[in-house]
Design a protein around this motif. Sequence first.
Motif, PDB file in Angstrom:
ATOM      1  N   CYS A   1       0.809  -1.220   0.112  1.00 12.34           N
ATOM      2  CA  CYS A   1       0.144  -0.144  -0.009  1.00 12.34           C
ATOM      3  C   CYS A   1       0.882   1.222   0.043  1.00 12.34           C
ATOM      4  CB  CYS A   1      -1.124  -0.114   1.203  1.00 12.34           C
ATOM      5  SG  CYS A   1      -2.073   1.381   1.115  1.00 12.34           S
ATOM      6  N   LEU A   2       1.031   2.037  -1.204  1.00 15.29           N
ATOM      7  CA  LEU A   2       2.118   2.995  -1.307  1.00 15.29           C
ATOM      8  C   LEU A   2       1.509   4.236  -0.727  1.00 15.29           C
ATOM      9  CD1 LEU A   2       3.515   2.194  -4.868  1.00 15.29           C
ATOM     10  CD2 LEU A   2       4.499   1.683  -2.440  1.00 15.29           C
ATOM     11  N   LEU A   3      -0.073   4.329  -0.753  1.00 15.99           N
ATOM     12  CA  LEU A   3      -0.777   5.565  -0.446  1.00 15.99           C
ATOM     13  C   LEU A   3      -1.562   5.114   0.507  1.00 15.99           C
ATOM     14  CD1 LEU A   3      -1.431   7.419  -3.736  1.00 15.99           C
ATOM     15  CD2 LEU A   3       0.227   7.838  -2.166  1.00 15.99           C
ATOM     16  N   PRO A   4      -1.305   4.833   1.993  1.00 19.16           N
ATOM     17  CA  PRO A   4      -1.976   4.312   3.030  1.00 19.16           C
ATOM     18  C   PRO A   4      -3.259   4.953   3.123  1.00 19.16           C
ATOM     19  CG  PRO A   4      -0.084   5.223   3.990  1.00 19.16           C
ATOM     20  CD  PRO A   4      -0.014   5.537   2.453  1.00 19.16           C
ATOM     21  N   GLN A   5      -3.383   6.323   2.960  1.00 16.03           N
ATOM     22  CA  GLN A   5      -4.507   7.244   3.110  1.00 16.03           C
ATOM     23  C   GLN A   5      -5.580   6.625   1.990  1.00 16.03           C
ATOM     24  OE1 GLN A   5      -1.784   8.274   2.022  1.00 16.03           O
ATOM     25  NE2 GLN A   5      -1.973  10.091   0.840  1.00 16.03           N
ATOM     26  N   LEU A   6      -5.533   5.856   1.003  1.00 14.72           N
ATOM     27  CA  LEU A   6      -6.298   5.417  -0.079  1.00 14.72           C
ATOM     28  C   LEU A   6      -6.588   3.981   0.353  1.00 14.72           C
ATOM     29  CD1 LEU A   6      -4.853   6.607  -3.240  1.00 14.72           C
ATOM     30  CD2 LEU A   6      -6.461   7.732  -1.904  1.00 14.72           C
ATOM     31  N   GLY A   7      -6.246   3.411   1.323  1.00 10.54           N
ATOM     32  CA  GLY A   7      -6.502   1.899   1.891  1.00 10.54           C
ATOM     33  C   GLY A   7      -7.615   1.927   2.407  1.00 10.54           C
ATOM     34  N   ALA A   8      -8.167   0.577   2.683  1.00  9.92           N
ATOM     35  CA  ALA A   8      -9.308   0.331   3.314  1.00  9.92           C
ATOM     36  C   ALA A   8      -9.375   0.398   4.831  1.00  9.92           C
ATOM     37  CB  ALA A   8     -10.045  -0.887   2.730  1.00  9.92           C
ATOM     38  N   GLY A   9     -10.306   0.538   5.530  1.00  6.05           N
ATOM     39  CA  GLY A   9     -10.507   0.443   6.904  1.00  6.05           C
ATOM     40  C   GLY A   9      -9.583   1.265   7.702  1.00  6.05           C
ATOM     41  N   ARG A  10      -8.765   0.876   8.899  1.00 12.63           N
ATOM     42  CA  ARG A  10      -8.194   1.575   9.786  1.00 12.63           C
ATOM     43  C   ARG A  10      -6.969   2.266   9.139  1.00 12.63           C
ATOM     44  NH1 ARG A  10      -4.494  -1.294  13.854  1.00 12.63           N
ATOM     45  NH2 ARG A  10      -2.751  -1.923  12.513  1.00 12.63           N
ATOM     46  N   ARG A  11      -6.307   1.950   7.770  1.00 11.93           N
ATOM     47  CA  ARG A  11      -5.469   2.376   7.127  1.00 11.93           C
ATOM     48  C   ARG A  11      -5.563   4.017   6.528  1.00 11.93           C
ATOM     49  NH1 ARG A  11      -3.308  -1.237   2.730  1.00 11.93           N
ATOM     50  NH2 ARG A  11      -4.633  -3.007   3.400  1.00 11.93           N
ATOM     51  N   PHE A  12      -6.897   4.075   6.489  1.00 13.30           N
ATOM     52  CA  PHE A  12      -7.340   5.272   6.184  1.00 13.30           C
ATOM     53  C   PHE A  12      -6.928   6.375   6.829  1.00 13.30           C
ATOM     54  CE2 PHE A  12     -10.481   8.868   5.230  1.00 13.30           C
ATOM     55  CZ  PHE A  12     -10.067   9.108   4.097  1.00 13.30           C
ATOM     56  N   LEU A  13      -7.384   6.241   8.153  1.00 11.20           N
ATOM     57  CA  LEU A  13      -7.278   7.298   9.101  1.00 11.20           C
ATOM     58  C   LEU A  13      -5.765   7.341   9.332  1.00 11.20           C
ATOM     59  CD1 LEU A  13      -8.365   9.415  10.968  1.00 11.20           C
ATOM     60  CD2 LEU A  13      -8.957   7.541  12.657  1.00 11.20           C
ATOM     61  N   ARG A  14      -5.037   6.156   9.509  1.00  9.45           N
ATOM     62  CA  ARG A  14      -3.727   6.305   9.731  1.00  9.45           C
ATOM     63  C   ARG A  14      -2.679   6.929   8.902  1.00  9.45           C
ATOM     64  NH1 ARG A  14       0.391   0.972   9.807  1.00  9.45           N
ATOM     65  NH2 ARG A  14       2.012   2.076  11.047  1.00  9.45           N
ATOM     66  N   GLY A  15      -3.180   6.667   7.373  1.00  9.65           N
ATOM     67  CA  GLY A  15      -2.459   7.609   6.451  1.00  9.65           C
ATOM     68  C   GLY A  15      -2.893   8.956   6.582  1.00  9.65           C
ATOM     69  N   LEU A  16      -4.140   9.331   6.812  1.00  8.99           N
ATOM     70  CA  LEU A  16      -4.317  10.793   7.219  1.00  8.99           C
ATOM     71  C   LEU A  16      -3.450  11.378   8.114  1.00  8.99           C
ATOM     72  CD1 LEU A  16      -8.096  11.163   7.022  1.00  8.99           C
ATOM     73  CD2 LEU A  16      -6.603  11.798   4.968  1.00  8.99           C
ATOM     74  N   LEU A  17      -3.572  10.814   9.112  1.00  6.76           N
ATOM     75  CA  LEU A  17      -2.708  11.221  10.353  1.00  6.76           C
ATOM     76  C   LEU A  17      -1.061  11.240  10.308  1.00  6.76           C
ATOM     77  CD1 LEU A  17      -4.853   9.967  13.406  1.00  6.76           C
ATOM     78  CD2 LEU A  17      -4.291  12.473  12.436  1.00  6.76           C
ATOM     79  N   HIS A  18      -0.591  10.236   9.369  1.00  7.45           N
ATOM     80  CA  HIS A  18       0.875  10.022   9.216  1.00  7.45           C
ATOM     81  C   HIS A  18       1.080  11.139   8.001  1.00  7.45           C
ATOM     82  CE1 HIS A  18       1.724   6.107  11.014  1.00  7.45           C
ATOM     83  NE2 HIS A  18       1.465   6.679  12.010  1.00  7.45           N
ATOM     84  N   SER A  19       0.328  11.381   7.064  1.00  5.47           N
ATOM     85  CA  SER A  19       0.537  12.509   6.110  1.00  5.47           C
ATOM     86  C   SER A  19       0.347  13.985   6.419  1.00  5.47           C
ATOM     87  CB  SER A  19      -0.056  12.092   4.881  1.00  5.47           C
ATOM     88  OG  SER A  19      -1.451  12.203   4.949  1.00  5.47           O
ATOM     89  N   ASP A  20      -0.757  14.355   7.115  1.00  2.00           N
ATOM     90  CA  ASP A  20      -1.149  15.543   7.426  1.00  2.00           C
ATOM     91  C   ASP A  20      -1.333  15.875   8.994  1.00  2.00           C
ATOM     92  OD1 ASP A  20      -0.843  16.402   4.936  1.00  2.00           O
ATOM     93  OD2 ASP A  20      -2.848  16.061   4.284  1.00  2.00           O
TER      94      ASP A  20
ATOM     95  N   VAL B   1      -3.553   3.045  19.664  1.00  2.00           N
ATOM     96  CA  VAL B   1      -3.720   1.787  19.276  1.00  2.00           C
ATOM     97  C   VAL B   1      -4.068   1.549  17.618  1.00  2.00           C
ATOM     98  CG1 VAL B   1      -5.434  -0.373  19.558  1.00  2.00           C
ATOM     99  CG2 VAL B   1      -4.627   0.844  21.290  1.00  2.00           C
ATOM    100  N   ARG B   2      -4.787   2.334  17.177  1.00  2.00           N
ATOM    101  CA  ARG B   2      -5.322   2.199  15.650  1.00  2.00           C
ATOM    102  C   ARG B   2      -4.358   2.786  14.467  1.00  2.00           C
ATOM    103  NH1 ARG B   2      -9.912   2.341  18.760  1.00  2.00           N
ATOM    104  NH2 ARG B   2     -11.670   1.098  17.994  1.00  2.00           N
ATOM    105  N   VAL B   3      -3.621   3.689  15.084  1.00  2.00           N
ATOM    106  CA  VAL B   3      -2.941   4.518  14.441  1.00  2.00           C
ATOM    107  C   VAL B   3      -1.387   3.960  14.432  1.00  2.00           C
ATOM    108  CG1 VAL B   3      -1.944   6.817  13.472  1.00  2.00           C
ATOM    109  CG2 VAL B   3      -4.211   6.546  14.040  1.00  2.00           C
ATOM    110  N   GLY B   4      -0.907   3.937  15.532  1.00  2.00           N
ATOM    111  CA  GLY B   4       0.598   3.532  15.927  1.00  2.00           C
ATOM    112  C   GLY B   4       1.484   4.695  15.496  1.00  2.00           C
TER     113      GLY B   4
END
Length: 102
Positions: A12-31, A96-99
């Motif tokens: 998953c190169l763009l985690p904010q485009l992934g399904a489930g918890r990866r979406f929020l994780r990607g948002l928080l890790h990127s912005d 727990v969810r983002v790490g």
Amino acid sequence: MRGRLLTLETPCLLPQLGAGRRFLRGLLHSDGSRATNTIHTNGRTYACPRYHFTNHSGDLMRLCEESLDRLGITWRMCMWKQVPVARREAVAALDVRVGPEA
């Protein structure tokens, strides 16, 4: 390889485009960020961890807010471009969810 179905896991190169918890994780890790808010009151000092998501896109802000709502995580809008998560139980749930950021 007759009779077998090959499955390849694509990274998953763009985690904010992934399904489930990866979406929020990607948002928080990127912005977003996780920081410690230090409060001095009545001669005592308190250190409270908190998350912030900051973005100028109204669509991304709405998607972040909806994702937090779906997970039951309390947030408050402090500025039009920032969503903070500061309550102790909400920060613990995001931990727990983002790490940690990779």
